[in-house]
Design a protein around this motif. Structure first.
Motif, PDB file in Angstrom:
ATOM      1  N   PHE A 260      75.503  39.544  27.267  1.00 58.35           N
ATOM      2  CA  PHE A 260      74.888  38.269  26.911  1.00 58.35           C
ATOM      3  C   PHE A 260      73.929  38.446  25.734  1.00 58.35           C
ATOM      4  O   PHE A 260      73.968  37.677  24.766  1.00 58.35           O
TER       5      PHE A 260
ATOM      6  N   THR B 274      77.497  18.385  28.697  1.00 62.15           N
ATOM      7  CA  THR B 274      77.331  19.271  29.852  1.00 62.15           C
ATOM      8  C   THR B 274      77.002  18.472  31.104  1.00 62.15           C
ATOM      9  O   THR B 274      77.560  18.727  32.182  1.00 62.15           O
TER      10      THR B 274
ATOM     11  N   THR C 181      77.939  35.233  34.139  1.00 59.44           N
ATOM     12  CA  THR C 181      76.593  34.922  34.643  1.00 59.44           C
ATOM     13  C   THR C 181      76.634  33.745  35.613  1.00 59.44           C
ATOM     14  O   THR C 181      75.929  33.733  36.631  1.00 59.44           O
ATOM     15  N   LEU C 182      77.462  32.748  35.314  1.00 60.00           N
ATOM     16  CA  LEU C 182      77.526  31.527  36.136  1.00 60.00           C
ATOM     17  C   LEU C 182      78.775  31.495  37.015  1.00 60.00           C
ATOM     18  O   LEU C 182      79.221  30.429  37.420  1.00 60.00           O
TER      19      LEU C 182
ATOM     20  N   VAL D 226      78.450  34.458  29.467  1.00 59.94           N
ATOM     21  CA  VAL D 226      78.016  33.216  30.123  1.00 59.94           C
ATOM     22  C   VAL D 226      78.918  32.898  31.310  1.00 59.94           C
ATOM     23  O   VAL D 226      78.454  32.494  32.386  1.00 59.94           O
ATOM     24  N   GLN D 227      80.205  33.106  31.140  1.00 55.44           N
ATOM     25  CA  GLN D 227      81.171  32.847  32.211  1.00 55.44           C
ATOM     26  C   GLN D 227      80.850  33.696  33.444  1.00 55.44           C
ATOM     27  O   GLN D 227      80.838  33.194  34.579  1.00 55.44           O
TER      28      GLN D 227
ATOM     29  N   LEU E   1      80.065  36.389  23.834  1.00 58.57           N
ATOM     30  CA  LEU E   1      79.086  35.487  24.437  1.00 58.57           C
ATOM     31  C   LEU E   1      79.740  34.635  25.524  1.00 58.57           C
ATOM     32  O   LEU E   1      79.147  34.404  26.587  1.00 58.57           O
TER      33      LEU E   1
ATOM     34  N   ALA F 134      79.942  27.256  30.021  1.00 55.22           N
ATOM     35  CA  ALA F 134      80.142  28.362  29.080  1.00 55.22           C
ATOM     36  C   ALA F 134      80.733  27.859  27.771  1.00 55.22           C
ATOM     37  O   ALA F 134      80.272  28.233  26.681  1.00 55.22           O
TER      38      ALA F 134
ATOM     39  N   PHE G  14      78.024  25.749  25.892  1.00 53.36           N
ATOM     40  CA  PHE G  14      76.929  26.587  25.412  1.00 53.36           C
ATOM     41  C   PHE G  14      77.371  27.395  24.194  1.00 53.36           C
ATOM     42  O   PHE G  14      76.691  27.422  23.157  1.00 53.36           O
ATOM     43  N   VAL G  15      78.524  28.039  24.311  1.00 54.29           N
ATOM     44  CA  VAL G  15      79.019  28.876  23.221  1.00 54.29           C
ATOM     45  C   VAL G  15      79.363  28.022  22.004  1.00 54.29           C
ATOM     46  O   VAL G  15      79.088  28.407  20.858  1.00 54.29           O
TER      47      VAL G  15
ATOM     48  N   LEU H 194      74.511  36.917  22.071  1.00 52.03           N
ATOM     49  CA  LEU H 194      73.670  35.770  21.715  1.00 52.03           C
ATOM     50  C   LEU H 194      72.647  36.077  20.630  1.00 52.03           C
ATOM     51  O   LEU H 194      72.482  35.303  19.687  1.00 52.03           O
TER      52      LEU H 194
END
Length: 445
Positions: free
Chosen positions: A231, A198, A97-98, A94-95, A90, A108, A111-112, A235
Motif C-alpha cells: 500500500f 463510493t 486491506t478491505l 487496497v483490495q 495500489l 478499491a 480510490f485507485v 500510494l
C-alpha cells in the motif's frame, strides 16, 4: 440567387458555418483541417481578405501561449506513470486491506482511479487499466456486472476533472482565467464526485449484499504487514509526485508549465526506480506524447482561428441578444447552456466542445455575469458526465475491449446509474457555487 448569397448578413453566414462544421464533424471529417478550411471559406465570404491576416494572428498567438507548453509535459508524465505499474500495485493493496468488507472492490477501484486521475488526466488509459486490473477479480468474487462496470467507467472519467487535468490547462486561456484557479476550483468537486460514487456503491451493497460480497477465502491476505508495505509503495510515490507538482502550482511557487516539467522529470525517475524504464518503453512514451500533443495543440490553433472568424462575423453577439430578449432568468439560461453541452458531449469529445462551442457561448456567459471559473468547472463536470452517456460513450468501448465477457447492455446500464450520480453532483455545484469557488478564494488571500 447568387446575389442574395453574396449580400447575406454576416451573422447568418456564421450560423451556416456552425451548421456545416457540426455536419462535417458528425460525418467524420478530420476536425482540425475542417475548422481551418471552413474558417478560410466563410471568412472570405463574410469579410474578405482580412481572414488571411486573422489566421496568421490566431496561429501565432497560440504558438506563443506559454501555458499550453504544460500539455505535452503532463501527458508525458501520465504515460510514464502508467508504465511504472504503480496503479496495479495500489489496487491489489487496497483490495486486500478491505478484503472482508462488502463492496471492497468498488472502494478499491474508485480510490485507485482518484489517485490515478490526479497522476495522468487521461480518461482512456484510466478506464482501460482499471478494467484490466479489476474485471477478472470482480467476476471471480461474484460482483454485480452492472455496478462493477459503472464504478470502473465513472472512476476512469475523474481524470478529465481532477488536476492536473489536460482539459483545464486548455480551457484556461479560452476563458482567460488562470489555470491555477481552475485547478484549485476543480479539487473539491473532483473529490466530491469520487465520494458520491463510493457512497452510492456502498449503499447499494448494504441494501443488497449479493452485489458486492466479501472476497473469497483463497483471496484473503496472509500477512497484513506485506499488504501495508504494498500500500505504501503503491500510494506514496504517485501521491508525492502529484502533491509536489500540484502544490507548487496552487501555492504560487511554480507556473503550470514549470510544475509540469518537474512532474514529467519526477515520473521519469519513478519509472526508473521501479525498474520499469526500458528504451522501447521510453521511446513509445515519447511517440505517444507527440501524437496526443500534436492532436490537441493543432486543434487549439485551428479552433481559435475558427472562433475568431465566427466572432468577427458577429454571430455570437446576435445569439446573445436573441437569448436576452427571451427574458429568461440567468439560471434558466445556464440550464439551457448546460443541456446543450451535455447533448453535444454524446457524439463529440471534450476537445471540440471546449475549443469550439465554449468560445461561442462565452459572450452570453459574460453578459449574464457568471463567474468564469465556476462556469469552467461546470463545463468540465458536464463533459465528464457525457463520457457516461450512451450510445456514444467512449468509456463503454474502452471497458468492453478489456472485459469482453461483459455484455455491452450491462455496461451501459451500469454507466447510466453513475451518470445520474454525476448529474446530481453537477446540480449541487450549480446550486452551491462555493463548492468550486471556496478553495481558489482561500488560496488567493
Amino acid at each position: 440567387m447568387w446575389e442574395a448569397l453574396v449580400n447575406l448578413q454576416p451573422e447568418l453566414i456564421g450560423l451556416i458555418m456552425v451548421g456545416v462544421m457540426l455536419f462535417a464533424i458528425f460525418v467524420g471529417f478530420p476536425i482540425s483541417f475542417t475548422l481551418i478550411f471552413l474558417g478560410m471559406t466563410f471568412g472570405l465570404w463574410g469579410f474578405g481578405e482580412l481572414v488571411f491576416y486573422l489566421m496568421t494572428l490566431q496561429f501565432s498567438a497560440v504558438m506563443l501561449e506559454q501555458t499550453l507548453a504544460a500539455v505535452p509535459l503532463f501527458i508525458f508524465m501520465g504515460i510514464l506513470m502508467e508504465q511504472a505499474g504503480l496503479m496495479e500495485r495500489l489496487f491489489q493493496a487496497v483490495q486486500l486491506t478491505l478484503s472482508r468488507t462488502r463492496g471492497a472492490l468498488y472502494i478499491a477501484v474508485l480510490f485507485v482511479s482518484t489517485i490515478f486521475a490526479a497522476a495522468t488526466g487521461i480518461v482512456g488509459a484510466s478506464v482501460t487499466i482499471l478494467g484490466i486490473m479489476a474485471a477478472k477479480t470482480m467476476n471471480r468474487s461474484n460482483y454485480d456486472v452492472q455496478l462493477s462496470a459503472g464504478c470502473i467507467t465513472a472512476g476512469g472519467t475523474l481524470g478529465i476533472l481532477i488536476p492536473p487535468s489536460i482539459m483545464l490547462v486548455v480551457m484556461g486561456p479560452i476563458l482567460e482565467v488562470p489555470v491555477t484557479d481552475l485547478f484549485a476550483a476543480a479539487i473539491i468537486p473532483g473529490f466530491m464526485l469520487a465520494f458520491l460514487y463510493t457512497a452510492y456503491a456502498l449503499i447499494r451493497c448494504q441494501l443488497n449484499p449479493n452485489l458486492g460480497p466479501p472476497l473469497p477465502e483463497d483471496m484473503q491476505p496472509e500477512s497484513m504487514i506485506d499488504v501495508f508495505k504494498e500500500f505504501v509503495l503503491g500510494l506514496v510515490p504517485p501521491a508525492a509526485l502529484v502533491g509536489f507538482a500540484l502544490g507548487s502550482i496552487l501555492l504560487g511557487f511554480a507556473t503550470p508549465t514549470e510544475a509540469a516539467g518537474m512532474g514529467a522529470f519526477g515520473a521519469f525517475l519513478l519509472t526508473a526506480a521501479y525498474r520499469k524504464l526500458t528504451w522501447k518503453g521510453f521511446k513509445d512514451a515519447l511517440i505517444k506524447t507527440l501524437e496526443i500533443s500534436a492532436l490537441i495543440l493543432v486543434l487549439v490553433a485551428a479552433s481559435n482561428f475558427f472562433g475568431a472568424v465566427f466572432s468577427r462575423l458577429g454571430t455570437p453577439t446576435m445569439l446573445t441578444n436573441y437569448l436576452l430578449t427571451m427574458d429568461l432568468p440567468p439560471m434558466a439560461i445556464l440550464v439551457v447552456i448546460m443541456a446543450l453541452i451535455f447533448i453535444l458531449g454524446w457524439p463529440l469529445e471534450w476537445v471540440p466542445i471546449v475549443l469550439i462551442i465554449v468560445p461561442i457561448l462565452l459572450p452570453l456567459v459574460e453578459q449574464m455575469q457568471f463567474d468564469l471559473i465556476w462556469f469552467g468547472i461546470l463545463v468540465a463536470v458536464n463533459l465528464q458526465t457525457a463520457w457516461l452517456s450512451p450510445p456514444v460513450a467512449l468509456s463503454a468501448y474502452f471497458l468492453k475491449g478489456v472485459a469482453p465477457s461483459w455484455d455491452l447492455a450491462d455496461i451501459y446500464k451500469g454507466m447510466l446509474q453513475f451518470m445520474l450520480v454525476q448529474l446530481f453532483g453537477l446540480v449541487m455545484i450549480m446550486l452551491f457555487p462555493q463548492i468550486a469557488l471556496w478553495l481558489p478564494s482561500v488560496l488567493s488571500q
